[in-house]
Design a protein around this motif. Sequence first.
Motif, PDB file in Angstrom:
ATOM      1  N   PHE A 243       0.831  -1.197   0.000  1.00 28.26           N
ATOM      2  CA  PHE A 243       0.000   0.000   0.000  1.00 28.26           C
ATOM      3  C   PHE A 243       0.870   1.253   0.000  1.00 28.26           C
ATOM      4  CE2 PHE A 243      -2.491  -3.186   2.479  1.00 28.26           C
ATOM      5  CZ  PHE A 243      -3.395  -3.479   1.474  1.00 28.26           C
ATOM      6  N   GLY A 244       0.361   2.290  -0.678  1.00 25.53           N
ATOM      7  CA  GLY A 244       1.061   3.557  -0.736  1.00 25.53           C
ATOM      8  C   GLY A 244       0.851   4.383   0.513  1.00 25.53           C
ATOM      9  N   ALA A 245       1.556   5.529   0.576  1.00 22.19           N
ATOM     10  CA  ALA A 245       1.486   6.383   1.755  1.00 22.19           C
ATOM     11  C   ALA A 245       0.083   6.939   1.966  1.00 22.19           C
ATOM     12  CB  ALA A 245       2.492   7.531   1.615  1.00 22.19           C
ATOM     13  N   THR A 246      -0.595   7.334   0.879  1.00 26.45           N
ATOM     14  CA  THR A 246      -1.933   7.907   1.047  1.00 26.45           C
ATOM     15  C   THR A 246      -2.934   6.858   1.529  1.00 26.45           C
ATOM     16  OG1 THR A 246      -2.378   7.527  -1.313  1.00 26.45           O
ATOM     17  CG2 THR A 246      -1.538   9.685  -0.680  1.00 26.45           C
ATOM     18  N   HIS A 247      -2.750   5.605   1.125  1.00 23.41           N
ATOM     19  CA  HIS A 247      -3.607   4.521   1.610  1.00 23.41           C
ATOM     20  C   HIS A 247      -3.511   4.420   3.134  1.00 23.41           C
ATOM     21  CE1 HIS A 247      -5.537   0.440   0.989  1.00 23.41           C
ATOM     22  NE2 HIS A 247      -5.153   0.387   2.257  1.00 23.41           N
ATOM     23  N   LEU A 248      -2.290   4.506   3.655  1.00 22.78           N
ATOM     24  CA  LEU A 248      -2.086   4.404   5.095  1.00 22.78           C
ATOM     25  C   LEU A 248      -2.614   5.636   5.820  1.00 22.78           C
ATOM     26  CD1 LEU A 248       1.493   2.863   5.139  1.00 22.78           C
ATOM     27  CD2 LEU A 248      -0.715   1.700   5.258  1.00 22.78           C
ATOM     28  N   VAL A 249      -2.569   6.795   5.168  1.00 22.87           N
ATOM     29  CA  VAL A 249      -3.127   8.005   5.768  1.00 22.87           C
ATOM     30  C   VAL A 249      -4.638   7.859   5.948  1.00 22.87           C
ATOM     31  CG1 VAL A 249      -3.633  10.443   5.333  1.00 22.87           C
ATOM     32  CG2 VAL A 249      -1.323   9.578   4.988  1.00 22.87           C
ATOM     33  N   VAL A 250      -5.320   7.397   4.906  1.00 21.90           N
ATOM     34  CA  VAL A 250      -6.776   7.210   4.995  1.00 21.90           C
ATOM     35  C   VAL A 250      -7.112   6.157   6.046  1.00 21.90           C
ATOM     36  CG1 VAL A 250      -8.843   6.527   3.735  1.00 21.90           C
ATOM     37  CG2 VAL A 250      -7.088   7.896   2.599  1.00 21.90           C
ATOM     38  N   ARG A 251      -6.349   5.083   6.071  1.00 16.71           N
ATOM     39  CA  ARG A 251      -6.601   4.031   7.062  1.00 16.71           C
ATOM     40  C   ARG A 251      -6.457   4.578   8.484  1.00 16.71           C
ATOM     41  NH1 ARG A 251      -2.697  -1.067   6.844  1.00 16.71           N
ATOM     42  NH2 ARG A 251      -3.939  -1.570   4.990  1.00 16.71           N
ATOM     43  N   GLU A 252      -5.428   5.391   8.716  1.00 13.71           N
ATOM     44  CA  GLU A 252      -5.192   5.951  10.050  1.00 13.71           C
ATOM     45  C   GLU A 252      -6.303   6.915  10.466  1.00 13.71           C
ATOM     46  OE1 GLU A 252      -2.022   9.016  12.180  1.00 13.71           O
ATOM     47  OE2 GLU A 252      -1.536   8.104  10.243  1.00 13.71           O
ATOM     48  N   LEU A 253      -6.691   7.809   9.556  1.00 11.68           N
ATOM     49  CA  LEU A 253      -7.703   8.803   9.903  1.00 11.68           C
ATOM     50  C   LEU A 253      -9.087   8.185  10.077  1.00 11.68           C
ATOM     51  CD1 LEU A 253      -6.724  11.827   7.599  1.00 11.68           C
ATOM     52  CD2 LEU A 253      -6.080  11.409   9.967  1.00 11.68           C
ATOM     53  N   MET A 254      -9.384   7.147   9.314  1.00 10.90           N
ATOM     54  CA  MET A 254     -10.712   6.526   9.368  1.00 10.90           C
ATOM     55  C   MET A 254     -10.829   5.431  10.422  1.00 10.90           C
ATOM     56  SD  MET A 254     -13.073   7.743   7.404  1.00 10.90           S
ATOM     57  CE  MET A 254     -14.196   6.344   7.357  1.00 10.90           C
ATOM     58  N   ALA A 255      -9.726   5.085  11.078  1.00  4.84           N
ATOM     59  CA  ALA A 255      -9.741   3.961  12.026  1.00  4.84           C
ATOM     60  C   ALA A 255     -10.836   4.066  13.085  1.00  4.84           C
ATOM     61  CB  ALA A 255      -8.367   3.819  12.679  1.00  4.84           C
ATOM     62  N   PRO A 256     -11.086   5.230  13.707  1.00  3.89           N
ATOM     63  CA  PRO A 256     -12.133   5.282  14.739  1.00  3.89           C
ATOM     64  C   PRO A 256     -13.553   5.211  14.176  1.00  3.89           C
ATOM     65  CG  PRO A 256     -10.532   7.067  15.007  1.00  3.89           C
ATOM     66  CD  PRO A 256     -10.331   6.491  13.646  1.00  3.89           C
TER      67      PRO A 256
END
Length: 526
Positions: A243-256
């Motif tokens: 996964f790319g960096a933006t994929h991980l950003v979305v995953r982190e922000l949407m986790a809750p």
Amino acid sequence: MNSLVQDDGFEYLANEEQYQSWITPFDQPIGYLGEKELSNANSPLDFLSLFLSDEFWNLLVIETNRYAHQFLASHQLQPHSRFHQWSDVTVSEMKAFFSLHLSMGLVEKSELEDYWAEYWPTATPGFGKVMSRNRFEMILSFLHFTNNEEYVDRGQPGYDRLFKIRPIINLVIPRFSAVYGPSKQLSLDEMTIAFKGKSTLKMYNPNKPDKYGYKVFVLSEAKSGYVLQWSMYTGQNRPNGDFGATHLVVRELMAPYTGKGHEVYMDSYYTSPAIADELANNDSGLCGTVSSNRKGMPKGLTREQLPLSKGDDPVFMRKGKLLACAWHDTKRLTMLSTLHSNTCVRKRIRTKHTDSGYREINRPVCVDDYNSFMGGVDTADQRMKTYLFPHRSRKWYNRIFNGILSVSMVNAHIIYCRCTAAPHKPLKVFVQDVISALLEGFSRKESNKGRKSSSLGDMPQRLTERHFMCQADGKPDCVVCSDRTHPKGRRQTKYMCRQCGVGLCVVPCNERYHTLKHYKKCHLDG
């Protein structure tokens, strides 16, 4: 669903499909989640205290005093340095300091010292009544958020690029999502904290209004702009993987918020089939613009394979829960959604190419919803910058702190509007009430007082009325530059002020007499 040709797992959709949404109906509580503080939240300061708690103020006081003592112990001060007058700041004084800090966002002046200037047309006498300029600048110089002795050098385990501001981030940012339940639609985008000083974290983006600054990834409520998640880009290496960096950003922000039936809208920088599938598998929908060349997108929607012109009908393709759409209106647009079918709505929009001034288009529903719900972060960004502390700082972490403080103020105002009966106070009045509340119980220390600032009521009439020059009878002495106590210090003039009845040189004494409270010019000064 009427399928035609397959393309990398995607199927073209010819007719309008009967699509049943797979997302669990959204039944989460919207608004305040019922923390204990709500029962006592009556004033604007109470709502701001949901984020800026007593722990926040104690942290500022402890670290500011600690840094001041560290600085004074390690530096040889000049004889006339203001730092000789330093005394430890208290919680009430820190709140008064930030009341002036917030006030400067309401009354913008070019220089910090202008807020204490005595020039009567632009005077702000309230600043001097709260705190002297020297005291304000001393606190601003020593304002600190962490203990420098705990700093870990670059390359060592535990090194943190945001070390200087990390305690504030850890203390304030988690409160955003802890005290507020958002509505179904969310918006994910980025903010820029403007900064032009020296910093390894500073970025350049020519497409942003603030071209130089810090990039912050933000998840907000789509309609109100309430900031839920806030993550600053530090440029650090991301874990290796598929996964790319933006994929991980979305995953982190949407986790809750995954698994709760939320819908998130984002632009092409973040949207990809991989993140759309991941969110869909966690009962969260996604809709956003996407690059047609993204990995996993069908080749049949690229410009080379599918040339479209203005006015052509949109083209849809589906793969499981993913819907891809290519459409050309004013420009070429590719969409990806896990929320919509291939339905369109008839829209009447303005144009200069028809006699009626309007034209009708078939706009995909996914585009219509994207336009409605994508602007949440932009709304928050616009509101927070309306009354942002306006003055520059060489310390990079101060600018980030100002950004967090502004987001907290906007979020507090949104919760206030949700939790109180209408009519609601606008943001400006809300900020004014917070300023007044921060000053309650504070009295300026006599030891810190400098020269008293004058109020408009104390101004002489020569500074507040209209005045006109006329020719004098004889040659009176100029009240500004004439001084008979010095040899050759007498200055005579042919002119006088008609209203004041005193002799004045036309230039520059007339202006000096009618603009300065202490106007007398010594003969030795020329």
